[in-house]
Motif scaffolding. Structure first.
Motif, PDB file in Angstrom:
ATOM      1  N   ASN A 195       0.643  -1.017  -0.301  1.00 34.12           N
ATOM      2  CA  ASN A 195       0.186   0.136  -0.439  1.00 34.12           C
ATOM      3  C   ASN A 195       0.750   1.011  -0.332  1.00 34.12           C
ATOM      4  O   ASN A 195       0.117   2.027  -0.294  1.00 34.12           O
ATOM      5  CB  ASN A 195      -0.943   0.308   1.726  1.00 34.12           C
ATOM      6  CG  ASN A 195      -0.268   0.153   2.195  1.00 34.12           C
ATOM      7  OD1 ASN A 195       0.620  -0.071   1.994  1.00 34.12           O
ATOM      8  ND2 ASN A 195      -0.914  -0.535   3.505  1.00 34.12           N
ATOM      9  N   ARG A 196       1.965   1.024  -0.586  1.00 39.28           N
ATOM     10  CA  ARG A 196       2.910   2.268   0.057  1.00 39.28           C
ATOM     11  C   ARG A 196       2.846   2.903  -1.709  1.00 39.28           C
ATOM     12  O   ARG A 196       3.837   4.007  -1.463  1.00 39.28           O
ATOM     13  CB  ARG A 196       4.504   2.099   0.443  1.00 39.28           C
ATOM     14  CG  ARG A 196       4.288   2.026   2.051  1.00 39.28           C
ATOM     15  CD  ARG A 196       6.107   1.021   2.574  1.00 39.28           C
ATOM     16  NE  ARG A 196       5.869   0.397   2.246  1.00 39.28           N
ATOM     17  CZ  ARG A 196       7.134  -0.499   2.551  1.00 39.28           C
ATOM     18  NH1 ARG A 196       7.696   0.165   3.388  1.00 39.28           N
ATOM     19  NH2 ARG A 196       7.187  -2.017   1.844  1.00 39.28           N
ATOM     20  N   VAL A 197       3.073   1.956  -2.343  1.00 37.55           N
ATOM     21  CA  VAL A 197       2.877   2.441  -4.148  1.00 37.55           C
ATOM     22  C   VAL A 197       1.742   3.172  -4.267  1.00 37.55           C
ATOM     23  O   VAL A 197       1.166   2.912  -4.095  1.00 37.55           O
ATOM     24  CB  VAL A 197       2.868   0.961  -5.074  1.00 37.55           C
ATOM     25  CG1 VAL A 197       2.690   1.612  -6.229  1.00 37.55           C
ATOM     26  CG2 VAL A 197       4.296   0.102  -4.192  1.00 37.55           C
ATOM     27  N   MET A 198       2.165   4.368  -4.812  1.00 32.60           N
ATOM     28  CA  MET A 198       1.092   5.135  -5.498  1.00 32.60           C
ATOM     29  C   MET A 198       0.208   4.941  -6.155  1.00 32.60           C
ATOM     30  O   MET A 198       1.193   4.296  -7.250  1.00 32.60           O
ATOM     31  CB  MET A 198       1.707   6.872  -5.153  1.00 32.60           C
ATOM     32  CG  MET A 198       2.045   7.385  -4.101  1.00 32.60           C
ATOM     33  SD  MET A 198       3.459   8.731  -4.137  1.00 32.60           S
ATOM     34  CE  MET A 198       1.995   9.836  -5.109  1.00 32.60           C
ATOM     35  N   ALA A 199      -1.063   4.567  -7.026  1.00 33.83           N
ATOM     36  CA  ALA A 199      -1.792   5.104  -7.816  1.00 33.83           C
ATOM     37  C   ALA A 199      -1.265   5.741  -9.340  1.00 33.83           C
ATOM     38  O   ALA A 199      -1.643   5.093 -10.477  1.00 33.83           O
ATOM     39  CB  ALA A 199      -3.060   4.581  -7.098  1.00 33.83           C
ATOM     40  N   ASP A 200      -1.163   6.818  -8.568  1.00 34.10           N
ATOM     41  CA  ASP A 200      -0.558   7.881  -9.319  1.00 34.10           C
ATOM     42  C   ASP A 200       0.230   8.977  -8.981  1.00 34.10           C
ATOM     43  O   ASP A 200      -0.083   9.174  -7.934  1.00 34.10           O
ATOM     44  CB  ASP A 200      -2.177   9.195  -9.383  1.00 34.10           C
ATOM     45  CG  ASP A 200      -1.348  10.019 -10.633  1.00 34.10           C
ATOM     46  OD1 ASP A 200      -1.107  10.085 -11.778  1.00 34.10           O
ATOM     47  OD2 ASP A 200      -2.659  11.289 -10.322  1.00 34.10           O
ATOM     48  N   PRO A 201       1.511   8.536  -9.626  1.00 34.89           N
ATOM     49  CA  PRO A 201       1.946   8.135 -11.412  1.00 34.89           C
ATOM     50  C   PRO A 201       1.762   6.426 -10.882  1.00 34.89           C
ATOM     51  O   PRO A 201       1.947   5.922 -10.079  1.00 34.89           O
ATOM     52  CB  PRO A 201       3.230   8.835 -11.826  1.00 34.89           C
ATOM     53  CG  PRO A 201       3.505   9.912 -10.702  1.00 34.89           C
ATOM     54  CD  PRO A 201       2.850   9.303  -9.034  1.00 34.89           C
ATOM     55  N   GLU A 202       0.630   6.269 -12.457  1.00 38.56           N
ATOM     56  CA  GLU A 202       0.864   4.751 -12.380  1.00 38.56           C
ATOM     57  C   GLU A 202       2.213   4.155 -12.887  1.00 38.56           C
ATOM     58  O   GLU A 202       3.647   4.232 -12.815  1.00 38.56           O
ATOM     59  CB  GLU A 202      -0.395   4.665 -13.341  1.00 38.56           C
ATOM     60  CG  GLU A 202      -0.167   2.681 -13.690  1.00 38.56           C
ATOM     61  CD  GLU A 202      -1.213   2.632 -14.855  1.00 38.56           C
ATOM     62  OE1 GLU A 202      -1.697   1.146 -15.372  1.00 38.56           O
ATOM     63  OE2 GLU A 202      -1.840   3.327 -15.523  1.00 38.56           O
ATOM     64  N   PRO A 203       2.396   3.206 -11.546  1.00 37.21           N
ATOM     65  CA  PRO A 203       4.033   1.979 -11.237  1.00 37.21           C
ATOM     66  C   PRO A 203       3.587   1.593 -12.911  1.00 37.21           C
ATOM     67  O   PRO A 203       3.123   0.953 -13.720  1.00 37.21           O
ATOM     68  CB  PRO A 203       3.314   0.903 -11.540  1.00 37.21           C
ATOM     69  CG  PRO A 203       2.439   1.233  -9.373  1.00 37.21           C
ATOM     70  CD  PRO A 203       1.712   2.512 -10.640  1.00 37.21           C
TER      71      PRO A 203
END
Length: 266
Positions: A195-203
């Motif tokens: 959940n630390r990965v941001m959705a925006d910007p997209e991976p």
């Protein structure tokens, strides 16, 4: 003699009054400048004290000259002497004064703040303090570095804490006999779990390079700045373990050696 004593006494009293009033005015002007600079949103308290001190000593110098002139002392030569002494001191302290000027610029423009991790002046570390002459940095293993401000301001400054978000880059190699789509799906699953990965910007997950012994997948994800290192370490481990579970190998660099046997001469 009595008249002379009275005259000198009156001059001394007047000079004392002028001196005291001048010192009071100098102190008030220093406090006013300090308060004005301190209210500025982008200026540091150290810079406010510096400007306040300059104003104080300039006014104090004028007060001293005024007191001396009340006793009939010619202050023109004294002013010239002070100017010459100031010039000599300035030439002798040219390098030091350049660090002071750089410190003023750093405190005024604020390319970094206390607590930021920067690379400047040939050193890298967390900023502990910013002074007029030097900036104190602490390396990740807590070694103190004192860097002159002139060295910092005269070169490039890399501030790793300048923005709230950062991008984490990975390069994962898989064998040429592996299923690329399956490997990408496995890695995507590990990215979506964190959940630390941001959705925006997209991976981003793409085939970045066809290497000598592996197909290199390029992965780029964004996170909040404080999560950078934790996310990098955790995802690196998670990628390896997930590929192992699916029997997708991460190949080692290989080198093929051809040996030719030469016939012996008769």
């Amino acid at each position: 003699m009595t008249q002379t004593a009275i005259g000198w006494g009156l001059k001394a009293v007047g000079a004392l009054i002028v001196f005291l009033i001048g010192v009071w005015i100098a102190g008030r002007m220093r406090a006013t400048v300090f308060s004005a600079v301190r209210r500025a949103p982008n200026l540091d308290e150290t810079l406010a004290k510096f400007f306040g001190s300059i104003v104080y000593w300039l006014v104090f110098a004028f007060v001293v000259i005024a007191v001396l002139s009340m006793f009939g002392i010619q202050t023109t030569g004294l002013a010239a002497l002070i100017g010459a002494a100031g010039l000599a001191i300035g030439l002798a302290l040219q390098g030091t004064l350049s660090h002071v000027a750089s410190g003023v610029m750093l405190l005024a423009f604020r390319p970094f703040r206390v607590g930021d991790y920067i690379e400047a002046g040939g050193k890298a570390g967390t900023v502990k303090s910013i002074n007029l002459f030097t900036t104190e940095l602490a390396t990740p293993d807590n070694v103190q570095n004192i860097v002159p401000n002139g060295d910092i301001f005269s070169g490039p400054i890399t501030n790793y804490s300048g923005y709230d978000t950062r991008r984490v880059d990975f390069s994962v190699g898989i064998g040429y006999d592996a299923d690329i789509d399956q490997a990408m799906e496995v890695l995507r699953g590990e990215i979506d779990k964190d959940n630390r990965v941001m959705a925006d910007p997209e991976p981003l997950l793409v085939v970045g390079e066809l290497g000598d012994s592996s197909v290199n997948l390029t992965i780029r994800v964004w996170c909040q700045r404080p999560d950078y290192w934790g996310l990098k370490f955790d995802l690196s481990k998670a990628f390896k373990q997930a590929l192992d579970r699916e029997n997708i190998t991460i190949p080692f660099p290989t080198r093929t050696l051809h040996v030719e046997t030469m016939a012996k001469p008769n």
